[in-house]
Design a protein around this motif. Sequence first.
Motif, PDB file in Angstrom:
ATOM      1  N   THR A 222       0.831  -1.197   0.000  1.00 43.93           N
ATOM      2  CA  THR A 222       0.000   0.000   0.000  1.00 43.93           C
ATOM      3  C   THR A 222       0.866   1.247   0.000  1.00 43.93           C
ATOM      4  O   THR A 222       0.589   2.220  -0.722  1.00 43.93           O
ATOM      5  CB  THR A 222      -0.942  -0.015   1.211  1.00 43.93           C
ATOM      6  OG1 THR A 222      -1.677  -1.245   1.227  1.00 43.93           O
ATOM      7  CG2 THR A 222      -1.924   1.142   1.163  1.00 43.93           C
ATOM      8  N   LEU A 223       1.924   1.247   0.799  1.00 42.79           N
ATOM      9  CA  LEU A 223       2.837   2.383   0.820  1.00 42.79           C
ATOM     10  C   LEU A 223       3.492   2.581  -0.544  1.00 42.79           C
ATOM     11  O   LEU A 223       3.649   3.724  -1.010  1.00 42.79           O
ATOM     12  CB  LEU A 223       3.902   2.194   1.898  1.00 42.79           C
ATOM     13  CG  LEU A 223       4.964   3.299   1.984  1.00 42.79           C
ATOM     14  CD1 LEU A 223       4.335   4.665   2.246  1.00 42.79           C
ATOM     15  CD2 LEU A 223       6.004   2.967   3.056  1.00 42.79           C
ATOM     16  N   GLU A 224       3.877   1.500  -1.190  1.00 40.00           N
ATOM     17  CA  GLU A 224       4.479   1.630  -2.522  1.00 40.00           C
ATOM     18  C   GLU A 224       3.512   2.296  -3.492  1.00 40.00           C
ATOM     19  O   GLU A 224       3.906   3.129  -4.315  1.00 40.00           O
ATOM     20  CB  GLU A 224       4.899   0.250  -3.025  1.00 40.00           C
ATOM     21  CG  GLU A 224       6.083  -0.336  -2.253  1.00 40.00           C
ATOM     22  CD  GLU A 224       6.312  -1.809  -2.535  1.00 40.00           C
ATOM     23  OE1 GLU A 224       5.562  -2.383  -3.374  1.00 40.00           O
ATOM     24  OE2 GLU A 224       7.213  -2.404  -1.909  1.00 40.00           O
ATOM     25  N   GLY A 225       2.228   1.960  -3.399  1.00 44.64           N
ATOM     26  CA  GLY A 225       1.231   2.620  -4.236  1.00 44.64           C
ATOM     27  C   GLY A 225       1.101   4.094  -3.892  1.00 44.64           C
ATOM     28  O   GLY A 225       0.927   4.942  -4.781  1.00 44.64           O
ATOM     29  N   ALA A 226       1.200   4.419  -2.600  1.00 52.97           N
ATOM     30  CA  ALA A 226       1.119   5.818  -2.182  1.00 52.97           C
ATOM     31  C   ALA A 226       2.317   6.616  -2.686  1.00 52.97           C
ATOM     32  O   ALA A 226       2.176   7.789  -3.064  1.00 52.97           O
ATOM     33  CB  ALA A 226       1.028   5.890  -0.662  1.00 52.97           C
ATOM     34  N   VAL A 227       3.477   6.000  -2.710  1.00 46.01           N
ATOM     35  CA  VAL A 227       4.671   6.688  -3.217  1.00 46.01           C
ATOM     36  C   VAL A 227       4.509   6.999  -4.704  1.00 46.01           C
ATOM     37  O   VAL A 227       4.852   8.096  -5.174  1.00 46.01           O
ATOM     38  CB  VAL A 227       5.932   5.843  -2.954  1.00 46.01           C
ATOM     39  CG1 VAL A 227       7.143   6.440  -3.668  1.00 46.01           C
ATOM     40  CG2 VAL A 227       6.200   5.750  -1.457  1.00 46.01           C
ATOM     41  N   GLN A 228       3.976   6.044  -5.462  1.00 49.87           N
ATOM     42  CA  GLN A 228       3.734   6.305  -6.885  1.00 49.87           C
ATOM     43  C   GLN A 228       2.772   7.471  -7.073  1.00 49.87           C
ATOM     44  O   GLN A 228       2.990   8.354  -7.916  1.00 49.87           O
ATOM     45  CB  GLN A 228       3.161   5.044  -7.541  1.00 49.87           C
ATOM     46  CG  GLN A 228       4.134   3.887  -7.626  1.00 49.87           C
ATOM     47  CD  GLN A 228       3.493   2.649  -8.237  1.00 49.87           C
ATOM     48  OE1 GLN A 228       2.449   2.726  -8.887  1.00 49.87           O
ATOM     49  NE2 GLN A 228       4.107   1.493  -8.024  1.00 49.87           N
ATOM     50  N   LEU A 229       1.721   7.507  -6.265  1.00 52.02           N
ATOM     51  CA  LEU A 229       0.769   8.610  -6.357  1.00 52.02           C
ATOM     52  C   LEU A 229       1.425   9.927  -5.947  1.00 52.02           C
ATOM     53  O   LEU A 229       1.185  10.978  -6.565  1.00 52.02           O
ATOM     54  CB  LEU A 229      -0.445   8.321  -5.469  1.00 52.02           C
ATOM     55  CG  LEU A 229      -1.536   9.392  -5.436  1.00 52.02           C
ATOM     56  CD1 LEU A 229      -2.088   9.685  -6.836  1.00 52.02           C
ATOM     57  CD2 LEU A 229      -2.668   8.970  -4.492  1.00 52.02           C
TER      58      LEU A 229
END
Length: 274
Positions: A222-229
Amino acid sequence: MPDAVNFPSSGKALVSIETISQTPRIWVLHMLAAETPDNRLTRNFLTALASALDHVQSQWESIAGEEAASKGAALISTGVLDEKNKSSRFFSNGLDFEAAIADEHFFDQCLMPVYERLLSFPIPTIASVGGHAFAAGFGLISAHDYRVMSGIKGYACMNEIDFGAQLPPGLHAVLRAKFHSPAVMRKMVLEGHRFTGQELKALEFVDELVPPPGGSGGPQQTLEGAVQLAHKVAPKATKDAYGSNKLVMYQPFLHILRQPNSDITGALTDGSKL
């Protein structure tokens, strides 16, 4: 955690700030589950969180005119990432309710100022929700600009109705800033519905679900997705109008958050106007 700044600066760290990208400047605020295993929003925790927000804002203001500022910035908030740790089940489990209502200054000095800061923060904020967000914890993710949530783990729920507590007007204001349907608000506030990530994505409250179908969806993913965003939205802060435009967007809700909780709660029952 390399190059992390801890809050409070002495004693047990409750919140930590890590810089994960210089250009654009991206900070990750780690809620460490150190005082309570489920990141309860206690006075100590919220004081540390407010100090961490002060630190990030000061850092952002200090790089004005530098190359990093020309590419923008973003702040991500996340809970514990260790999926073997039971506390990773929670982004935040809300208040220590008995302690909160016993502290006459808690709402005015601790909880509402943090919601207000996030609603008006000068750079994009993203909640990386890898676990449950209940009650005031639901309010915390609502105060962020964006939300990335696990599609297979975690619920968001306003469960005050189930333990007989009145919803503080400031907390309701944060929710109303992001949810506009009376039917959804009824389901949330009066029914205590547990919303899944998929439901919140359909309501356009959650911006990204992690993972795509068939993948794993723990806090780290989930954090990796937040970093992309964060990399996508960070450039919107470069012209220094991000925070001021949020003041315009959220003015009615910020007005409520800035009122003394006792005054605005009393006005509900005696019919007076603030």
